[in-house]
Scaffold this active site. Structure first.
Site, PDB file in Angstrom:
ATOM      1  CG  ASP A 143      -2.109   4.385   7.852  1.00 54.95           C
ATOM      2  OD1 ASP A 143      -3.295   4.770   7.931  1.00 54.95           O
ATOM      3  OD2 ASP A 143      -1.812   3.219   7.513  1.00 54.95           O
ATOM      4  CB  SER A 181      -4.338  -2.404   3.298  1.00 54.49           C
ATOM      5  OG  SER A 181      -5.563  -1.733   3.478  1.00 54.49           O
ATOM      6  CG  HIS A 196      -3.257   2.762   4.183  1.00 56.14           C
ATOM      7  ND1 HIS A 196      -3.087   2.011   5.323  1.00 56.14           N
ATOM      8  CD2 HIS A 196      -3.988   1.988   3.342  1.00 56.14           C
ATOM      9  CE1 HIS A 196      -3.697   0.849   5.184  1.00 56.14           C
ATOM     10  NE2 HIS A 196      -4.242   0.799   3.988  1.00 56.14           N
TER      11      HIS A 196
END
Length: 671
Positions: free
Chosen positions: A573, A252, A626
């Protein structure tokens, strides 16, 4: 004798006495019957309190009984039940690859993303006297429920400097426990760590590069010397492991943070780490980016603009006003906005590349994306540029280039039909709210009703215009952000200005290291509707209110299935759109380009989302979401193989299910 007779004669009448006794017994009997009827009536009456007590008692009894069974059953019993229902479970990747003979080789460095790393208190105000070295972020979040205002105050940074407030020190947790679990039972890195351990990894060959994700990237070095610590630890791991280079695994926002690090470590002191232009070539084998928001995320726009994302907008619509009003002395959204607007790191994820990347008023790279298309459900490798979607013939175009539209109709019509009134000349003033009754700071306090209406009258905003919009509604926030981050495309990367740290986390304004033997992977989930653009509306004026809100009543229906609850959805995602995750490895860095002058090899590894078949599978082993992708067996296997020495070509090269190559070709970017 006469005296005795006389007294006896004056005694009570036996007949009267018997009558009195009969009457008394009848009264007593009636009283008893009345009491019995009253008791019976009370027994038959079932109050709400009785019901609640009974319900709570049943839950507690069941809970303790189940807990007793859980603690007494054999450790293998849950797996036995699961296998009885779903069939034999596949071996975890670590077990499978150990059977193939793989073992630990390259040291591994984890770089957590935003919000997933734990933060603990080292110094605070009186309301937090008992919280020394206890987690304020991550763990159980108990303090959030016990003292929400105190918690929000300590999680906030200084509004002017973006650093610690006076008298408050919150610092990142160190070690693998910093981000193995976000909360009890909710894993982040734990599954990957466990599988690496199965082929021989241990703490001396794994390092969690924890940092304070609230700070701007450069400020983590200024305050905590985090970048220097990462540099030293990587050098130590390479030295103590026989010169074997590290495999770095960011997730991320950690992807952007490590991109910043690779430029920082090469740059000369004092701004950089002084490692020299060959530091990455000497120390890094591969960078395996998971869910990387290389070019930003639209969620960052809605978060900064109205402290919303799709889920919050739905909750706000379900219970109108609850999150906005002063409920029990806590204005939830306002306090969240005040707190998060002090976190400079959030501005690193504002979309980058302007209209060239994200599209304009009448175009976007995704063009005619079909939200109803079925995806291929295999793990085969597709050739570059091949589309994994089965097009069902939809010709309804979604113009994602309008990242914010005020009204569903504005999002659909051609730009020539939109009458736009420039808001930038609108006069601001303190007449938006009654500030005497509002103690929650947001920069919306400094706007007037006229300037709010002017923003809505501009109708539609591209990603370039959103930067101007944020500068208008939050000038202090953007002034801090502008000192640390940039969102454009470099014309000439040799220009000395790009040696400043504000450009280092933007892949379109910086070069990859001179490390031709290094590999870069972008690994992300696809097949989940992901936020890409928004339909907004004005909210009715009130005290302490946020004047803009996602219009959850805007639905596309069958005609436009990409519009749901005021949010235009694309492939991704669930957090990062495919365009942001995949473009740099698909085109921007592919081969030798001006962004990749040494020709670092890049690979795209997509993981098609498959939700868990039942509750026994937990968050699933084929998830592309995610965070849940961190437990995806295929992703973990790819990582372990590279850590054990494999190259990208040995993995099979690119694995693509989305339209990323087609969309990348639609972007006219000078390479």
């Amino acid at each position: 004798m006469s005296f005795l007779r006389q007294r006896k004669g004056k005694g009570p009448n036996p007949e009267l006495k018997n009558n009195d006794l009969n009457e008394d017994s009848e009264k007593e009997r009636e009283n008893r019957e009345t009491k019995l009827r009253e008791i019976e009536r009370r027994r038959r009456k079932w109050s709400c309190i009785d019901g609640c007590c009974w319900f709570i008692g049943c839950i507690c009894s069941t809970w303790w009984f189940m807990l007793f069974l859980y603690n007494t059953m054999p450790a293998s019993f849950p797996q036995y039940v699961t296998e009885a229902i779903t069939g034999p479970l596949p071996d975890p990747p670590g077990v499978k690859l150990r059977k193939e003979g793989l073992s630990a080789k390259h040291p591994v460095v984890f770089v957590p993303g935003i919000v997933t790393g734990g933060l603990e208190l080292w110094e605070g105000h009186r309301c937090a006297d008992d919280l020394f070295r206890k987690r304020l972020w991550g763990g159980t979040f108990g303090e959030l429920y016990k003292r929400p205002l105190c918690w929000a105050e300590h999680m906030s940074l200084d509004n002017e400097t973006g650093m610690d407030q006076s008298g408050v020190r919150v610092r990142p947790v160190s070690g693998l426990v910093a981000a193995d679990y976000f909360a009890p039972g909710y894993f982040v890195w734990a599954v990957l760590i466990a599988n690496l351990a199965r082929i021989g990894y241990e703490e001396k060959t794994m390092y969690m590069a924890a940092y304070d994700w609230r700070l701007s990237f450069q400020n983590t070095e200024v305050r905590d010397q985090t970048l220097s610590r990462i540099k030293s630890n990587i050098e130590l791991m390479v030295t103590t492991n026989g010169g074997k280079k590290v495999v770095v695994i960011p997730h991320s926002m950690g992807v952007l943070y490590f991109l910043h690090f690779m430029k920082w470590v090469e740059a000369p002191a004092p701004m950089g780490g002084g490692g020299g232009s060959d530091w990455c070539a000497k120390h890094i084998k591969a960078v395996m980016n998971i869910g990387g928001p290389f070019l930003g995320v639209p969620k960052a726009v809605s978060g900064l603009f109205s402290i919303e994302a799709k889920d919050i907008a739905v909750a706000r619509a379900f219970a109108p006003g609850v999150l906005d009003k002063d409920v029990f002395g806590l204005q939830t959204l306002q306090h969240m906005m005040r707190m998060t607007r002090t976190w400079d790191a959030t501005m690193s994820m504002i979309p980058k590349g302007g209209e060239t990347i994200w599209g304009g008023l009448d175009r976007s790279p995704e063009g005619f994306y079909d939200c109803t298309a079925k995806k291929l459900k295999n793990n085969g490798t597709l050739a570059n540029g091949q589309n994994g979607a089965i097009n069902k013939g939809s010709t309804k175009g979604v113009n994602y280039g309008r990242m914010i539209s005020f009204g569903k109709d504005i999002a659909a019509v051609h730009s020539s039909e939109i009458e736009r009134i420039d808001y930038r000349g609108a006069e601001k003033g303190n007449n938006l709210v009654n500030t005497t009754k509002c103690d929650v700071w947001t920069e919306y306090h400094e706007m007037g009703v006229g300037s709010v209406k002017a923003i809505a009258d501009y109708k539609a905003y591209t990603v370039t215009e959103i930067l101007d919009l944020l500068h208008f509604v939050a000038p202090k926030l953007m002034a801090r952000g502008g000192a640390h981050f940039s969102y454009g495309i470099a014309d000439d990367l040799k220009d000395p200005k790009y040696q400043h740290y504000k450009y280092w986390s933007n892949p379109l304004e910086t070069e990859l290291p001179n490390a031709p033997d290094m590999e870069i992977y972008t690994m992300y989930g696809v097949g989940i509707p992901t936020e890409r653009a928004y339909v907004y509306k004005l909210t009715p004026p009130s005290e302490c209110y946020i004047p803009f809100q996602i219009d959850t009543s805007a639905e596309g229906g069958n005609e436009d299935p990409c519009l749901k609850g005021g949010v235009f959805l694309s492939d991704g995602d669930e957090t990062v759109p495919v365009l942001s995750s995949g473009f740099m490895c698909a085109k921007g860095w592919r081969g030798k380009t001006r962004f990749n002058p040494s020709g670092v090899r890049t690979y795209i590894r997509e993981y098609d989302h498959a939700p868990p078949a039942n509750l026994l599978e937990g968050r699933g082993t084929q998830s592309g979401a995610h965070v849940d992708i961190m437990g995806n067996f295929a992703l973990i296997e790819d990582i372990i193989r590279v850590a054990a020495g494999a190259t990208g070509d040995e993995l099979g090269g690119d694995r693509v299910f989305s339209d990323i190559f087609k969309w990348s070709e639609a972007i006219d970017l000078q390479l």
